[in-house]
Design a protein around this motif. Sequence first.
Motif, PDB file in Angstrom:
ATOM      1  N   VAL A  43       0.786  -1.221   0.155  1.00 56.55           N
ATOM      2  CA  VAL A  43       0.077  -0.038   0.021  1.00 56.55           C
ATOM      3  C   VAL A  43       0.848   1.241  -0.085  1.00 56.55           C
ATOM      4  CG1 VAL A  43      -1.956   1.187   1.209  1.00 56.55           C
ATOM      5  CG2 VAL A  43      -1.741  -1.109   1.254  1.00 56.55           C
ATOM      6  N   LYS A  44       1.693   1.314   0.864  1.00 52.42           N
ATOM      7  CA  LYS A  44       2.730   2.312   0.826  1.00 52.42           C
ATOM      8  C   LYS A  44       3.774   2.655  -0.453  1.00 52.42           C
ATOM      9  CE  LYS A  44       6.920   3.678   3.462  1.00 52.42           C
ATOM     10  NZ  LYS A  44       6.729   4.915   4.150  1.00 52.42           N
ATOM     11  N   GLU A  45       3.913   1.573  -1.046  1.00 52.19           N
ATOM     12  CA  GLU A  45       4.859   1.469  -2.183  1.00 52.19           C
ATOM     13  C   GLU A  45       3.857   2.008  -3.399  1.00 52.19           C
ATOM     14  OE1 GLU A  45       8.027  -2.039  -1.235  1.00 52.19           O
ATOM     15  OE2 GLU A  45       6.241  -2.277  -2.780  1.00 52.19           O
ATOM     16  N   GLN A  46       2.603   1.676  -3.544  1.00 53.57           N
ATOM     17  CA  GLN A  46       1.941   2.113  -4.638  1.00 53.57           C
ATOM     18  C   GLN A  46       0.940   3.352  -4.437  1.00 53.57           C
ATOM     19  OE1 GLN A  46      -0.064  -1.536  -6.019  1.00 53.57           O
ATOM     20  NE2 GLN A  46       1.936  -2.790  -5.367  1.00 53.57           N
ATOM     21  N   TYR A  47       0.607   3.649  -3.220  1.00 52.07           N
ATOM     22  CA  TYR A  47      -0.391   4.566  -3.088  1.00 52.07           C
ATOM     23  C   TYR A  47      -0.065   5.736  -2.027  1.00 52.07           C
ATOM     24  CZ  TYR A  47      -3.266   0.988  -5.038  1.00 52.07           C
ATOM     25  OH  TYR A  47      -3.803   0.023  -6.224  1.00 52.07           O
ATOM     26  N   GLU A  48       1.274   5.730  -1.509  1.00 53.96           N
ATOM     27  CA  GLU A  48       1.456   6.682  -0.525  1.00 53.96           C
ATOM     28  C   GLU A  48       1.078   8.055  -1.043  1.00 53.96           C
ATOM     29  OE1 GLU A  48       3.015   5.889   2.228  1.00 53.96           O
ATOM     30  OE2 GLU A  48       3.043   8.002   2.688  1.00 53.96           O
ATOM     31  N   ASP A  49       1.261   8.670  -2.070  1.00 53.73           N
ATOM     32  CA  ASP A  49       0.871   9.918  -2.453  1.00 53.73           C
ATOM     33  C   ASP A  49      -0.777  10.210  -2.648  1.00 53.73           C
ATOM     34  OD1 ASP A  49       3.487  10.284  -2.868  1.00 53.73           O
ATOM     35  OD2 ASP A  49       3.557  10.198  -5.189  1.00 53.73           O
ATOM     36  N   ALA A  50      -1.464   9.049  -2.604  1.00 49.52           N
ATOM     37  CA  ALA A  50      -3.118   9.326  -2.704  1.00 49.52           C
ATOM     38  C   ALA A  50      -3.526   9.284  -1.228  1.00 49.52           C
ATOM     39  CB  ALA A  50      -3.437   8.202  -3.655  1.00 49.52           C
ATOM     40  N   LEU A  51      -2.717   8.802  -0.556  1.00 53.62           N
ATOM     41  CA  LEU A  51      -3.213   8.600   0.839  1.00 53.62           C
ATOM     42  C   LEU A  51      -3.533   9.860   1.742  1.00 53.62           C
ATOM     43  CD1 LEU A  51      -1.421   5.513   2.158  1.00 53.62           C
ATOM     44  CD2 LEU A  51      -3.868   5.643   1.584  1.00 53.62           C
ATOM     45  N   GLU A  52      -4.648   9.950   2.387  1.00 52.82           N
ATOM     46  CA  GLU A  52      -5.115  11.191   2.992  1.00 52.82           C
ATOM     47  C   GLU A  52      -4.923  10.801   4.576  1.00 52.82           C
ATOM     48  OE1 GLU A  52      -8.532  13.667   4.411  1.00 52.82           O
ATOM     49  OE2 GLU A  52      -8.831  12.850   2.567  1.00 52.82           O
ATOM     50  N   THR A  53      -4.127  11.313   5.488  1.00 51.28           N
ATOM     51  CA  THR A  53      -4.093  11.103   6.874  1.00 51.28           C
ATOM     52  C   THR A  53      -4.923  11.793   7.665  1.00 51.28           C
ATOM     53  OG1 THR A  53      -1.536  10.983   6.513  1.00 51.28           O
ATOM     54  CG2 THR A  53      -2.527  11.266   8.827  1.00 51.28           C
ATOM     55  N   LEU A  54      -5.864  10.935   8.386  1.00 53.04           N
ATOM     56  CA  LEU A  54      -6.940  11.338   9.165  1.00 53.04           C
ATOM     57  C   LEU A  54      -6.456  11.365  10.771  1.00 53.04           C
ATOM     58  CD1 LEU A  54      -9.836   8.999   8.130  1.00 53.04           C
ATOM     59  CD2 LEU A  54      -9.446  11.357   7.241  1.00 53.04           C
ATOM     60  N   ALA A  55      -5.495  10.778  11.087  1.00 51.19           N
ATOM     61  CA  ALA A  55      -5.161  10.761  12.659  1.00 51.19           C
ATOM     62  C   ALA A  55      -3.745  10.353  12.735  1.00 51.19           C
ATOM     63  CB  ALA A  55      -6.142  10.243  13.335  1.00 51.19           C
ATOM     64  N   THR A  56      -2.985  10.953  13.451  1.00 51.76           N
ATOM     65  CA  THR A  56      -1.828  10.286  13.980  1.00 51.76           C
ATOM     66  C   THR A  56      -1.695  10.348  15.317  1.00 51.76           C
ATOM     67  OG1 THR A  56      -0.487  12.488  13.786  1.00 51.76           O
ATOM     68  CG2 THR A  56      -0.326  10.884  11.892  1.00 51.76           C
ATOM     69  N   THR A  57      -1.586   9.491  16.231  1.00 52.59           N
ATOM     70  CA  THR A  57      -1.734   9.373  17.602  1.00 52.59           C
ATOM     71  C   THR A  57      -1.253   7.955  18.190  1.00 52.59           C
ATOM     72  OG1 THR A  57      -3.140   9.296  19.299  1.00 52.59           O
ATOM     73  CG2 THR A  57      -3.979   8.146  17.308  1.00 52.59           C
ATOM     74  N   THR A  58      -1.070   7.823  19.419  1.00 50.16           N
ATOM     75  CA  THR A  58      -0.563   6.486  19.890  1.00 50.16           C
ATOM     76  C   THR A  58      -1.656   5.660  20.589  1.00 50.16           C
ATOM     77  OG1 THR A  58      -0.127   7.651  21.976  1.00 50.16           O
ATOM     78  CG2 THR A  58       1.715   7.580  20.410  1.00 50.16           C
ATOM     79  N   LEU A  59      -1.425   4.639  20.948  1.00 47.37           N
ATOM     80  CA  LEU A  59      -2.255   3.766  21.584  1.00 47.37           C
ATOM     81  C   LEU A  59      -1.549   2.863  22.756  1.00 47.37           C
ATOM     82  CD1 LEU A  59      -1.895   0.660  20.442  1.00 47.37           C
ATOM     83  CD2 LEU A  59      -3.685   1.265  18.713  1.00 47.37           C
ATOM     84  N   GLN A  60      -2.203   2.564  23.618  1.00 47.65           N
ATOM     85  CA  GLN A  60      -1.622   1.742  24.740  1.00 47.65           C
ATOM     86  C   GLN A  60      -1.585   0.110  24.599  1.00 47.65           C
ATOM     87  OE1 GLN A  60      -0.381   3.840  27.034  1.00 47.65           O
ATOM     88  NE2 GLN A  60       0.943   1.898  28.116  1.00 47.65           N
ATOM     89  N   LEU A  61      -0.693  -0.513  24.275  1.00 42.77           N
ATOM     90  CA  LEU A  61      -0.571  -1.898  24.340  1.00 42.77           C
ATOM     91  C   LEU A  61       0.175  -2.533  25.514  1.00 42.77           C
ATOM     92  CD1 LEU A  61      -2.091  -3.472  21.800  1.00 42.77           C
ATOM     93  CD2 LEU A  61       0.330  -3.413  20.778  1.00 42.77           C
ATOM     94  N   GLY A  62      -0.656  -2.939  26.378  1.00 46.41           N
ATOM     95  CA  GLY A  62      -0.139  -3.188  27.751  1.00 46.41           C
ATOM     96  C   GLY A  62       0.602  -2.376  28.034  1.00 46.41           C
ATOM     97  N   TRP A  63       2.148  -2.151  28.531  1.00 45.51           N
ATOM     98  CA  TRP A  63       3.089  -1.330  28.752  1.00 45.51           C
ATOM     99  C   TRP A  63       3.456  -0.307  27.871  1.00 45.51           C
ATOM    100  CZ3 TRP A  63       7.672  -1.995  26.610  1.00 45.51           C
ATOM    101  CH2 TRP A  63       7.930  -3.239  26.443  1.00 45.51           C
ATOM    102  N   ARG A  64       3.325  -0.763  26.456  1.00 51.82           N
ATOM    103  CA  ARG A  64       3.869  -0.045  25.487  1.00 51.82           C
ATOM    104  C   ARG A  64       2.963   1.233  25.099  1.00 51.82           C
ATOM    105  NH1 ARG A  64       3.451  -5.265  25.245  1.00 51.82           N
ATOM    106  NH2 ARG A  64       5.195  -6.543  24.638  1.00 51.82           N
TER     107      ARG A  64
END
Length: 488
Positions: A43-64
Amino acid sequence: MVAAEGMPFVKTGGLADVIGALPKALQALGVDVRVMMPKHRTVKEQYEDALETLATTTLQLGWRQKYLGVQTLRKDGVEYYFIDNEDYFMGPVYRGGDAENEQYLYFCKAVCEALALIDFTPDVLHLNDWHTGMVPMLLKTQYGGRQNGGRQDAAPTRNSYEARTLFTIHNIQFQGKMDFRTMKDMLSIPDYYYTPEYVEADGCANMMKAALVFSDRISTVSPNYAHEIMNAYFGLGMEGILSARRQDVSGILNGLDEVAFDPAHDPALAAPYDAGDLRGKLVCKRDLCRQFGLGGAGGGQSPHAPIVAMVSRLTAQKGFDLVRYALEELLTTEDVRFVLLGSGDRPYVDFFNYIAGKYPGRAGVYIGYDEALAHRVYAGADFFLMPSQFEPCGLAQMIAQRYGTLPIVRETGGLVDTVAPYNRFTGEGTGFGFATFNAGDMLAAVRLALSVYRDKPAMRKLRRNAMALDNSFARSAEQYLALFRAMR
Ligand code: ADP
Ligand code: GLC
């Protein structure tokens, strides 16, 4: 609709075909469908330019703390949401072992988080295979989802976490099993859920088990397989929960993307053809022979020898132990050519390389994954061998039928629902079948097919029957829609 893979972005098997085709078929019925999947490397290789970013955040995965990006893309009228985390998804689609468990535990958690980050409130979350298995449980135990599945409660969904959940089993062999520690380390689930009533199966934490317990409805990809998995042989440990929830389980047959698989308009083929005019199929057969260096079939003026082909993941599920046992006998006693396109387990790869070396001109082997070549094999062959040990649905045999190539299948799972075995008394049928998982029975079925090949009118009739089948997704989409409605 949530899944680990989907056409046209990434494909390792039939799941991707389904995730590619079903949304379009549902949209044609007026359903607003969105698809959510990992942002894999392709997906990154073929569509990177066409993608629109809706959110960048973090999530909690146990202690990470883990990065979570949500990106979107509209393609062929369908809205896609991609879960972006390069640590997890830039490598193989399935990493194997605990690395793979971690990939998809993250994915489940990310899907739950992403539901609050997109501008869309689904009524139904359609989850596919174990990679999405923790979503229903997380929704109901951590995100305020409805506990009762809403079946007595007709109030409309107020937020995404109240969406009804449908879990579809595409392959019960892969369940997302791990030791409790691995799951506990990543998801903050209270200890009392690690029991056989919830996520435990056979002493392990099991993502598919959690899905079967917590989803509102369950489906699988053919009616026959829906029955089979109630028994231990096919249920592989899930038969208990499936039998207990029998009322909530349905079997809806897969269909094909009839645009992607259309011999009359397939850019991969040497020549187009359809049921009314099969001359192009002969051109495709010659082309296949040239490519695989096969003699005496399709070559010269009078192509005579039939081609039996396979396009498959090389795993035990697909019946390769029978093929390993019987192929040499077939090649040395019949005037037949054999073509294999596949990738997978080492012992089968070794076997087919040995076959290619020993029978040049009679057997052609390509070890690898190649979508366009697959189309050329479906088109150029006369018969398609699929002696599966188990088969939830199977798309390959339906593709073969559409290309006028008669499937020879073991009568199991969806192969029973899609292939009508040739009846030598009435001449009816859309392929050939054998019942017992046994190499001798498989050989007998192949020999029957070869005898029909020599009977031109009979062969023509079967080809026509197969090509006339309606294997489109339109019919199945109506059944999914009825199920979604029943879940409100
Ligand atoms: P499964 O999903 O169990 O692998 P299906 O029959 O449902 O089986 O779907 C398999 C899909 O993957 C078909 O579209 C088939 O053509 C494709 N496929 C399998 N192996 C290969 C390969 N080596 N190269 C190209 N396509 C392949
Ligand atoms: C799985 C099954 C196959 C099915 C596909 C799509 O990979 O092995 O039988 O057709 O999923 O549902």
